[in-house]
Design an enzyme around this catalytic site. Structure first.
Site, short mmCIF file in Angstrom:
data_model
loop_
_atom_site.label_atom_id
_atom_site.label_comp_id
_atom_site.label_asym_id
_atom_site.label_seq_id
_atom_site.Cartn_x
_atom_site.Cartn_y
_atom_site.Cartn_z
N LYS A 110 60.50 -42.52 -9.33
CA LYS A 110 60.50 -41.09 -9.01
C LYS A 110 59.84 -40.25 -10.10
CE LYS A 110 65.06 -39.91 -10.87
NZ LYS A 110 64.53 -39.00 -11.90
N THR A 111 60.08 -40.60 -11.37
CA THR A 111 59.48 -39.83 -12.46
C THR A 111 57.96 -39.93 -12.41
OG1 THR A 111 61.43 -40.28 -13.82
CG2 THR A 111 59.47 -39.48 -14.96
N ASP A 159 63.73 -32.21 -10.22
CA ASP A 159 64.16 -33.60 -10.37
C ASP A 159 65.69 -33.67 -10.23
OD1 ASP A 159 64.06 -36.31 -10.87
OD2 ASP A 159 63.77 -36.12 -13.02
N GLU A 160 66.19 -34.82 -9.84
CA GLU A 160 67.64 -35.07 -9.73
C GLU A 160 68.32 -33.99 -8.89
OE1 GLU A 160 68.67 -37.83 -10.63
OE2 GLU A 160 67.72 -38.52 -12.48
N GLN A 196 73.17 -41.53 -5.58
CA GLN A 196 73.44 -41.47 -7.02
C GLN A 196 74.03 -40.13 -7.43
OE1 GLN A 196 70.54 -43.61 -9.65
NE2 GLN A 196 69.23 -43.55 -7.84
N ARG A 216 71.59 -50.68 -11.95
CA ARG A 216 71.05 -50.68 -13.32
C ARG A 216 70.56 -52.07 -13.71
NH1 ARG A 216 69.64 -46.26 -13.00
NH2 ARG A 216 70.40 -46.53 -10.86
#
Length: 763
Positions: free
Chosen positions: A42-43, A228-229, A279, A632
């Site tokens: 995503k980044t 973002d997020e 998330q 993770r």
């Protein structure tokens, strides 16, 4: 595109993206939701989209507002964009929410009654002001602590509830008190020309709602807004974004959440948000998962692009994560997949208690390191901070270097140091450092000046600090209030010292200390998650003391020995190692990180999911938290649970977490001997590093009701044996299922071993 001078750059920008990523980067005008699964890049997509907008002349640098949640994320985004553009991002608003708001408010502070030089108060500043407000209102700070009041006010601001709205909605007496303090707190902030962090967000919302010309200016200036997020946004952040992308949107209300879709669109509405509802794990900070779940309701014409290809993990790990998260009712369907291959099965182990669990985890880590893994490739996740203690003790004992992320190591935590200081002063009445630390902890009205006078007096007449404090009226310069406070403190310490001299166990003594000094009571009065976590840490310390008591020899000066052991453990905290450190952290702190090897410990009901979350209806967020932990892991994932664990200060029996049961059994590996007898599962024990621990494997795991070890042994009680790594020992007990208990001469400790599997033989 052929006439674009940046054609070559555009081709380079898009060539390494997969098809959904490319669609997200090249999206034109209008609202866009990029539903980015864990590890889906995503980044990278955000950075490439910003560069694409500039290369295609859809926006100049100063017309882009890109918002992140942390300074680290903002810097990483800035670095990526600059690398893609080949020059600095000067003029671009690539900032955190708070930084962007502060910049806006500096330009328009006078409209809200502030000057441009307003001060920004951090949490500690805010709590000091809350304490002042409590004093002004004559409210008992022990009953209503500054921390509890401040958290309630912060939560109200995150939900767009200003003073009057909050007061209208109060129910309990506590909320009435908060409402009263809230009003004075805001007046004092204004008088001091100061804002706290929450005011930065709320101030921008007020500014944009109250002054249409300001709203129009920023809405037209920022032709593209990227966030973002997005799943972590709260109500106030949502409202701010709404106002920026549609300047004619009307003010929000407490009873009705305005939808942009209900309004006549007049702005550019170029809002691109990136996030993953799976998330969303920060509701305790005010985050509202509905902001992302309702995005399509807010923007019916929004384009939704799912990034489902994961570049981090093996397919086995992703399949497990997919299976777990589908059990949430509120969620946006997605299926993570990877072309990295299936990889290893997920290793699941079940143990007698948290100490056996810790020994297994550390044993596996040692084996992984022997096989070539680096310590910095390994992480251990747990639900609460208190759970690190058994792991830390074992890591220290085995001399495995580690670090704790997101908080101090167990024995470095302030509440643990306070508790140890109480015990130290009881053991050593001359311990000035411990006296100075605890005499006003919890607060008793004893300032540093008063304590310094006691310490100086003790030194001048050559007596212990205990003796000097025990006669406070003889201390020169000590005020009446300080004398009374010190007298009460020393009376309590005297009662505890009698207990200590009476031979009480360390665990019972520590429990008495925490109760009689009011330490735990003061924490509970704060009514915050942080305070509750500190209480859990103290309960874990009590459990450590009880474990010490169970192993101590008769006739030992047990308190001194216990304090000595704690000091030795704490002394390793500053160690660093060139080969890296094993990382320990809570699942909340793990978000955004990745490790080749991940251990998730404590996979039991009431631990994960946590009992408090279940009581408050937070099961789905707990499942998302487990999902974050699983995703993770890059190559190897271990899940472990204990049938008995110290929880909230007492030993409790645990059931396997429902989240573990939601993983398809074909993805699980537990290679122990399994034998079904009379409907019950009987399982051999898994052996690692010379320690035995019961474990369950395969499909039978889901049907297990009670687990015992199978097998017999021909060793004899009292027989001398030798272990390949632990050395000489003697058999002190024989237990059903082929278990032998051996006391080893090297460290005097007893260990349970599976005779058939352990590398142990007769001498």
């Amino acid at each position: 595109m052929l006439s674009n001078p940046h054609t070559e750059h555009l081709q380079e920008l898009l060539e390494d993206l997969n098809e959904p990523q490319r669609e997200a980067v090249t999206h034109g005008d209008g609202p866009l939701l990029i539903l980015a699964g864990a590890g889906s890049g995503k980044t990278r997509v955000l950075a490439h989209r910003i560069a694409y907008l500039i290369y295609t002349d859809q926006a100049q640098a100063g017309e882009i507002l890109a918002i992140t949640f942390t300074n680290k994320a903002a810097q990483e985004m800035r670095d990526r964009v600059e690398k893609l553009l080949g020059h600095r991002t000067s003029g671009m608003w690539l900032l955190t929410f708070h930084a962007a708001c502060a910049r806006i408010l500096r330009s328009h502070a006078e409209r809200l009654g502030y000057t441009r030089q307003f001060t920004i108060y951090d949490q500690s500043d805010g709590r000091r002001l809350i304490k002042h407000c409590l004093a002004e209102l004559d409210i008992d700070p022990k009953r209503f602590t500054p921390a509890a009041i401040h958290n309630q006010i912060s939560d109200a601001k995150n939900r767009l509830r200003q003073v009057e709205a909050y007061r209208e909605a109060v129910g309990s007496y506590f909320e009435q008190v908060v409402g009263e303090v809230y009003g004075l707190y805001q007046r004092e902030l204004q008088r001091m020309n100061a804002m706290d962090f929450d005011d930065l967000l709320l101030g921008v919302v007020n500014l944009l709602e109250m002054f249409p010309e300001v709203r129009e200016r920023y809405a037209s200036s920022f032709r593209h807004v990227l966030v973002d997020e997005y799943q972590d946004t709260n109500r106030t952040q949502y409202r701010m974004l709404q106002l920026l992308v549609d300047p004619r949107s009307s003010p929000d209300s407490e009873t009705k959440r305005d939808r942009i879709s209900d309004l006549q669109a007049s702005g550019h509405r170029n809002l691109a948000v990136v996030g993953d509802d799976s998330q969303s794990i920060y509701s305790f900070r005010g985050a509202e998962v509905r902001n992302i779940l309702d995005f399509q309701s807010d923007f019916p014409d929004a384009r939704v692009i799912k990034l489902e290809q994961n570049y981090r993990s093996t397919q086995t790990i992703l399949s497990a994560a997919n299976s777990v998260i589908t059990n949430n009712r509120a969620g946006m369907a997605k299926q993570l997949w990877s072309d990295l291959g299936d990889g290893d099965l997920i290793k699941l182990r079940e143990f007698d208690d948290e100490h056996a669990e810790a020994r297994f985890v550390v044993g596996e880590i040692e084996q992984l390191i022997d096989e070539g893994a680096s310590r910095d490739e390994i992480a251990i996740f747990y639900r609460t901070n208190a759970m690190s203690r058994a792991l830390e003790d074992t890591l220290v004992r085995r001399e495995v270097a580690y670090q704790v992320i997101g908080g101090a190591k167990f024995y470095e935590r302030a509440e643990i140091k306070d508790a140890i200081a109480y015990l130290s002063l009881l053991a050593n009445p001359q311990d000035v450092v411990s006296f100075n630390r605890i005499a006003n902890s919890p607060r008793r009205g004893l300032g540093q000046t008063s304590l310094s006078r006691v310490i100086s007096h003790a030194s001048s007449i050559e007596v212990s600090v205990w003796d000097a404090a025990d006669q406070p009226e003889r201390v020169p310069g000590l005020g009446t209030a300080a004398i009374k406070a010190l007298r009460r403190f020393m009376d309590t310490m005297g009662e505890l010292r009698e207990l200590c001299e009476g031979g009480v166990s360390v665990g019972d003594l520590l429990e008495a200390v925490l109760a009689q000094t009011g330490y735990v009571e003061a924490l509970e009065a704060e009514r915050t998650f942080e305070a509750q976590s500190r209480v859990e840490n103290l309960q874990e310390l009590v459990e450590a003391a009880r474990n010490f008591d169970a192993k101590s020899e008769d006739g030992e000066d047990t308190l001194d020995v216990f304090l000595g052991q704690v000091a030795l453990v704490a002394d390793t905290d500053g160690r660093r190692d060139d080969d890296g450190l094993v990382t320990l952290m809570t699942l909340h702190n793990a978000k955004g990180l990745e490790y080749p090897v991940v251990f998730i410990v404590g996979c039991e009901e009431m631990v994960l999911p946590h009992s408090r979350a279940l009581d408050e209806g937070g099961l789905e967020e707990e499942r998302r938290l487990f999902y974050v932990g699983v995703t993770r892991a890059m190559r190897h994932l271990y899940l472990s649970l204990a049938r008995m664990r110290a929880v909230f200060g007492s030993r409790t029996y645990g059931l396997r977490s429902r989240f573990v049961d939601e993983i398809p059994r074909e993805l699980i590996d537990a290679p122990e001997r399994v034998e079904i007898r009379a409907g019950a599962l009987r399982v051999g024990a898994h052996f690692s590093g010379g320690e035995a621990s019961s474990a369950v494997s395969g499909s039978d795991l889901w049907n297990a009701t009670r687990i015992t070890a199978a097998g017999v042994t021909d060793f004899q009680l009292g027989e001398d044996v030798v272990h390949t790594s632990l050395g000489d020992g003697v058999i002190t007990a024989l237990e059903p299922g082929g278990i032998i208990v051996v006391r080893f001469s090297k460290d005097g400790r007893e260990r349970k071993l599976v005779a058939e599997l352990a590398p142990v033989s007769r001498r």
